[in-house]
Motif scaffolding. Sequence first.
Motif, PDB file in Angstrom:
ATOM      1  N   LEU A 109       3.733   5.101   5.989  1.00 28.88           N
ATOM      2  CA  LEU A 109       3.082   4.013   4.942  1.00 28.88           C
ATOM      3  C   LEU A 109       1.773   3.711   5.027  1.00 28.88           C
ATOM      4  CD1 LEU A 109       5.960   1.421   4.982  1.00 28.88           C
ATOM      5  CD2 LEU A 109       5.684   3.184   3.234  1.00 28.88           C
ATOM      6  N   GLN A 110       1.077   2.839   4.137  1.00 27.91           N
ATOM      7  CA  GLN A 110      -0.207   2.377   4.398  1.00 27.91           C
ATOM      8  C   GLN A 110      -0.022   1.573   5.660  1.00 27.91           C
ATOM      9  OE1 GLN A 110       1.273   2.290   1.287  1.00 27.91           O
ATOM     10  NE2 GLN A 110      -0.064   2.872  -0.201  1.00 27.91           N
ATOM     11  N   GLY A 111      -1.217   1.770   6.440  1.00 26.92           N
ATOM     12  CA  GLY A 111      -1.553   0.667   7.653  1.00 26.92           C
ATOM     13  C   GLY A 111      -0.614   1.007   8.518  1.00 26.92           C
ATOM     14  N   TYR A 141      -8.046   9.291  -0.290  1.00 24.44           N
ATOM     15  CA  TYR A 141      -7.764   8.155  -0.956  1.00 24.44           C
ATOM     16  C   TYR A 141      -8.314   6.899  -0.484  1.00 24.44           C
ATOM     17  CZ  TYR A 141      -4.548  11.501  -3.209  1.00 24.44           C
ATOM     18  OH  TYR A 141      -3.989  12.658  -3.748  1.00 24.44           O
ATOM     19  N   ARG A 142      -8.019   6.578   0.638  1.00 24.51           N
ATOM     20  CA  ARG A 142      -8.480   5.318   1.138  1.00 24.51           C
ATOM     21  C   ARG A 142      -9.949   5.412   1.563  1.00 24.51           C
ATOM     22  NH1 ARG A 142      -7.730   3.199   6.872  1.00 24.51           N
ATOM     23  NH2 ARG A 142      -9.693   3.661   6.911  1.00 24.51           N
ATOM     24  N   PRO A 143     -10.489   4.328   1.030  1.00 16.88           N
ATOM     25  CA  PRO A 143     -12.031   4.246   1.385  1.00 16.88           C
ATOM     26  C   PRO A 143     -12.342   4.583   2.763  1.00 16.88           C
ATOM     27  CG  PRO A 143     -11.415   2.487  -0.187  1.00 16.88           C
ATOM     28  CD  PRO A 143     -10.026   3.141   0.171  1.00 16.88           C
ATOM     29  N   ALA A 144     -13.486   5.479   3.092  1.00 20.75           N
ATOM     30  CA  ALA A 144     -13.875   5.845   4.384  1.00 20.75           C
ATOM     31  C   ALA A 144     -12.659   6.064   5.394  1.00 20.75           C
ATOM     32  CB  ALA A 144     -14.623   4.562   4.726  1.00 20.75           C
ATOM     33  N   ASN A 147     -14.176   9.167   6.972  1.00 20.57           N
ATOM     34  CA  ASN A 147     -15.265   8.654   7.915  1.00 20.57           C
ATOM     35  C   ASN A 147     -14.696   8.133   9.308  1.00 20.57           C
ATOM     36  OD1 ASN A 147     -16.958   6.212   9.137  1.00 20.57           O
ATOM     37  ND2 ASN A 147     -18.652   7.305   7.737  1.00 20.57           N
ATOM     38  N   GLN A 148     -13.593   7.333   9.271  1.00 21.30           N
ATOM     39  CA  GLN A 148     -12.811   6.709  10.274  1.00 21.30           C
ATOM     40  C   GLN A 148     -12.291   7.757  11.185  1.00 21.30           C
ATOM     41  OE1 GLN A 148      -9.217   4.696   9.402  1.00 21.30           O
ATOM     42  NE2 GLN A 148      -8.880   4.437  11.600  1.00 21.30           N
ATOM     43  N   GLY A 194      -1.712   7.073   3.734  1.00 21.41           N
ATOM     44  CA  GLY A 194      -0.744   6.472   3.800  1.00 21.41           C
ATOM     45  C   GLY A 194      -0.037   6.167   2.185  1.00 21.41           C
ATOM     46  N   LEU A 196       3.715   5.055  -0.218  1.00 19.28           N
ATOM     47  CA  LEU A 196       4.848   4.141  -0.412  1.00 19.28           C
ATOM     48  C   LEU A 196       5.820   5.462  -0.508  1.00 19.28           C
ATOM     49  CD1 LEU A 196       4.196   1.298  -2.598  1.00 19.28           C
ATOM     50  CD2 LEU A 196       4.572   1.173  -0.328  1.00 19.28           C
TER      51      LEU A 196
END
Lengths: 447, 330
Positions: A109-111, A141-144, A147-148, A194, A196
Amino acid sequence: MAFEGLSERLQKTMQKIRGKGKVTEADVKEMMREVRLALLYADVNLKVVKSFVKKVSERAVGQEVMKSLTPGQQVIKVVKDELTELMGGEQSKIATANKPPTVVMMVGLQGAGKTTTTGKLANLLRKKYNRKPLLVAADIYRPAAINQLQTLGKQLTLPVFSLGDKVSPVEIATKAIEKAKEEHHDYVLIDTAGRLHIDENLMDELKQIKEKVNPDEILLVVDAMTGQDAVNVAQSFNDQLGVTGVVLTKLDGDTRGGAALSIRAVTEKPIKFVGMGEKMDALEPFHPERMASRILGMGDVLSLIEKAEATIDEEKAKELEQKMRSASLTLDDFLEQLAQVRNMGPLDELLKMLPGANKMKGLNNLKIDDKQISHVEAIIQSMTKEEKEHPEIINASRRRRIAKGSGRPVQEVNRLLKQFEEMKKMMKQMNNMTKKGKRKGFKLPFM
Amino acid sequence: MGFFNKLKQKLTKQTNVVTEKFKEGLTKTRENISTKVNDLVARYRKVDEDFFEELEEILIQADVGFDTVLELVDELKMEVKRRNIQDSVAVRDIIVEKLVEIYKGDEEEINTLNIQNDGLTVILFVGVNGVGKTTTIGKLAHKFKQEGKKVLLAAGDTFRAGAIEQLEVWGERVGVDVIKQSEGSDPAAVMYDAIQAARARDTDILLCDTAGRLQNKVNLMKELEKVKRVIEREIPGAPHEVLLVLDATTGQNAMVQAKQFKEATDVTGIVLTKLDGTAKGGIVIAIRKELHIPVKFVGLGEKMDDLQEFNPEQYVYGLFAGLVEEGDEE
Ligand SMILES: Nc1nc2c(ncn2[C@@H]2O[C@H](COP(=O)(O)OP(=O)(O)OP(=O)(O)O)[C@@H](O)[C@H]2O)c(=O)[nH]1
Ligand SMILES: [Mg+2]
């Protein structure tokens, strides 16, 4: 605080029961209600709780508990055994492909902590197993997000494969494997976005990646703080992808982490690692037993119980209790009690294992000196058989002899005799109280 | 008129679109609770102890705080006795009624933000790792921008890899500036910079991101207190809102999070994210009841406009929507 430990709750229930001298089925039912509450507080899934309680109840009304001197603790032990069992006994290692590279897909999942875990896992593989992992940035999809992962790669001085966020994750993953082969990486860790479990499009994307790269591991990353929904999520990911293992993150928090237990119980997929912090070295193998204790909120009381079991002869304990009841305790019995307690390990260590002990006022300052105990032993051992059985005959000259024999000052001998006298008095009082019905569950300290 | 109908009437008068979207987001949730309750009602014609025990279990599965569930069921039992209800169908109405009542308590619900009419409004975002702080800031920035406000973002997460860049991407998307320093710098210093910048630029709203942290990390919680103190010192009355972001997937630990973050930063409201998943976030009912922190927004997706104002009746309605419709048919 809502998060009371199971052991504390059970203890309370036991106090009500103790006077009865026998544990009935109704008592077990009441205890099981406490078990149920404690597990639900720990976010263990309701369905898992129900089948679990049923299983434990069966064992608890059985011989092993009913006949026990300490049924409360026997129940806890049964609970813990079953919990550990449920979480899958053995440690489960990460897969290694016969033909490198081993491909690992991180999903969840996200996060939940996929990107961080990807970095940690790479670090662990290199440090502990001397592997040469390639990190793959497939979260477009998730911004950056890319980069992370690149930042983590830099920190760890590990290569990160990326094609930016304009190329499909399926293509990124496929190209990454080619690259890994060329450059002889033996592990490929794919960090996916991440999503659903009910997001069909994104779940399809994962299926496509799986088809293309044929992963050896699909690790489901789950936040340890997840509630009742954890089971739905895990089941859904597993049904759609065929997960091979679970990583539990953020376990350095104060959550009980009951979700872990539920996931394992429902999907039968092993928990392979746990995340214990934000730093890159904070990934550890999973220990079912420790997790069981944590879910029950019982500190290390389980190891204490185990120690007690291993060292205390139930028959002897029974005899001792009988003597205490009738206040016919001798110094010999006292000595034996001391010996048993000592077999369990240093006293203050033992005390620390008790749940709530650190909260108890005074206990902190109470330094229990092992030396003192050896002194007491030395003194008692310097007495004659008659003296031990009838301490009242020990007069001044006998005291001097005992002091000399044990190498302790006379004052210490005096103190011990006085303490013993008082202990006997206390027992008498308690027994009287019991007879009047105001039973105050008197027990040896280690029972 | 039954409670459901009253509720429904009240809600249809409100913007239909919002309700629809809200309902959509809660569809999965609704299926879970309402199908189960309906199934329960179908199986038990008469209300008895077993009925209540099963009801208890359904609510527990929604992560509604455990004590709250026990209390709710106790009250239900009393109510059922008082009104002399035996039919299980009739109990459904009361379940929702009680749930809304428990959430609201005696207080007036304040779910709008404390926005200053003139001058700068500072909003601080706090919460554990990965709950959706940065995303919510992006969404909220978009909302304010649309309302014609001048918005500025402060990149206060100087710890997590890529966190500053993430906020910058949101800034670009929405078209607002981000005040930042390099990774690893003091978050309190970033806030100080941001406030000066906001003043110089005549900004209306300053949204401050912070690094995710687990509530049991004493040092990190201290750091957060310091961040807040710097804001307080620079602008009397600020931060005007401290929003705790909670993930709807979180279980009982959300209560502990709320308690600890409230203690450290005096949280004024909650943003409940990821309600587009299957989790219910039922714990907010207990949090509201025990800690008196209202939910102000809910997150229903990852896109810019996936943020809705919270409405407790809608929330409970959403949870039980299936019940309402079925109730109407009968
Ligand atoms: N489905 C869904 N996903 C969300 C929602 N809100 C945030 N997310 C996702 O959750 C993930 C984490 O969100 P972030 O905004 O990075 O969370 P954060 O609290 O800032 O995380 P840290 O800064 O790492 O502590 C991202 O993938 C978001 O897109 C929501 O309402 N629904
Ligand atoms: Mg963030």
